[in-house]
Design a protein around this motif. Structure first.
Motif, PDB file in Angstrom:
ATOM      1  N   SER A  25       0.828  -1.206   0.000  1.00  0.00           N
ATOM      2  CA  SER A  25       0.000   0.000   0.000  1.00  0.00           C
ATOM      3  C   SER A  25       0.867   1.262   0.000  1.00  0.00           C
ATOM      4  N   ASP A  75      -5.934   9.757  -4.407  1.00  0.00           N
ATOM      5  CA  ASP A  75      -7.107   9.025  -3.935  1.00  0.00           C
ATOM      6  C   ASP A  75      -6.778   7.633  -3.412  1.00  0.00           C
ATOM      7  N   ASN A  76      -5.736   7.005  -3.961  1.00  0.00           N
ATOM      8  CA  ASN A  76      -5.436   5.623  -3.578  1.00  0.00           C
ATOM      9  C   ASN A  76      -4.511   5.517  -2.367  1.00  0.00           C
ATOM     10  N   TRP A  77      -4.050   6.637  -1.828  1.00  0.00           N
ATOM     11  CA  TRP A  77      -3.205   6.587  -0.639  1.00  0.00           C
ATOM     12  C   TRP A  77      -4.074   6.419   0.607  1.00  0.00           C
ATOM     13  N   HIS A 108     -10.963   9.318   1.603  1.00  0.00           N
ATOM     14  CA  HIS A 108      -9.801   8.448   1.757  1.00  0.00           C
ATOM     15  C   HIS A 108     -10.042   7.397   2.836  1.00  0.00           C
TER      16      HIS A 108
END
Length: 324
Positions: A25, A75-77, A108
């Motif tokens: 991640s 957005d993907n953090w 998020h």
């Protein structure tokens, strides 16, 4: 897992976090400590070890002192908040930052690493609950059954799970000195101190009674204060200084000092939760006394009661009397 050391089992339980912060991640790590509480520094070291061990990519790190007023995050953090014992209304600065993150980043995933929850004010608890329950992807890990019961009742729309303290990712720590002295009394001197600590106070003397703020020398404490000033300056300048890099190296030094100190004793008696956890990480005998709101006893009952070298003061007097 029947043949595992109890500390191996606790480290294994931390893998539950991977369900919401998967391996690989991309994250930001929020509210890491820049102060002289060695327990929080130990949590930070365990958290960073967890990130390394599972290839979790930390794209940015912020303390409560340098978190920017405006921050844009892909957005993907995933936003990962530091764990510990400051979830509630005793430590407004850290709770305020946590609530600000939840408020400012509604789209998020936010993960709160293992915390003990304690609110003195029902009103402030309800205010936090209203905010947290409005977030669609908020995951809160808690360190004890009381916090779990509170969180599942108040934060009923969040995902709640019990998990040990992040410091357990450091297991095993190797002692760095031969134990020549008998008992280290590592006792609180702050707002979480309780009257029941008086027995330990009477047993200790100035040579073997310490806390985080007295374990570090005045010069070392001044070093922490200077780092805090540099953090404030760095925030004003927009973040060009390598402040965190040097702070992390300094905390390596402080943690090595704590490990050397603990290793030189045969036993630890403590009202500091991380005095107890550090003893467990070093596989040495420890007796833990409760703090003002039951954090230590709750943690012991949830996780370390199965460790034959650990005991809770008052729970088993016969265990206290065993030779170390």
């Amino acid at each position: 897992m029947a043949n595992l050391h109890p500390m191996d089992e606790l480290k294994e339980k931390l893998k539950a976090i991977l369900e919401v912060v998967p391996q690989g991640s991309e994250i930001i790590y929020v509210d890491y400590p820049v102060y002289n509480n060695g327990g929080d520094v130990l949590i930070m070291k365990g958290t960073e070890a967890f990130f390394r061990d599972y290839n979790i990519k930390v794209r940015a790190r912020y303390s409560a002192m340098d978190f920017p007023k405006k921050l844009s995050i892909p957005d993907n953090w995933i936003i990962v908040c530091h764990g510990g014992g400051n979830f509630g209304d005793l430590y407004a600065n850290h709770q305020g930052l946590r609530e600000r993150v939840v408020r400012d980043f509604p789209s998020h995933r936010i993960v709160v690493m293992p915390q003990t929850i304690h609110f003195e004010s029902e009103r402030k608890a309800d205010m936090a609950a209203a905010l947290f329950n409005n977030h669609p992807d908020l995951h809160i890990f808690v360190r004890d059954a009381r916090s779990y019961d509170f969180a599942t009742a108040k934060f009923h729309k969040c995902k709640i799970r019990m998990c040990p303290d992040m410091a357990h990712q450091l297991w095993p720590l190797k002692p760095t000195a031969r134990p020549r002295k008998d008992v280290l009394y590592f006792l609180r001197t702050d707002i979480e101190t309780v009257a029941g600590q008086q027995q330990f106070d009477r047993e200790a003397d100035d040579s073997n009674r310490l806390d985080w703020d007295t374990m570090f020398t005045p010069m070392e404490v001044r070093g922490i204060v200077y780092f805090q000033k540099f953090y404030r300056l760095d925030k004003k300048l927009g973040g060009p200084l390598p402040t965190r890099t040097f702070w992390y190296k300094y905390t390596d030094y402080l943690m090595n000092k704590a490990i050397n100190l603990f290793s030189s004793y045969k036993e630890v008696r403590t009202s500091r939760l991380h005095g107890h956890i550090l003893s467990c990480l070093l596989d040495m005998p420890s007796v833990v006394i409760d703090n003002s709101y039951g954090k230590n006893s709750q943690y012991y009952e949830a996780w370390t009661a199965g460790n034959p070298k650990a005991s809770l003061h008052g729970a088993s007097e016969s265990k206290l009397e065993q030779p170390s």
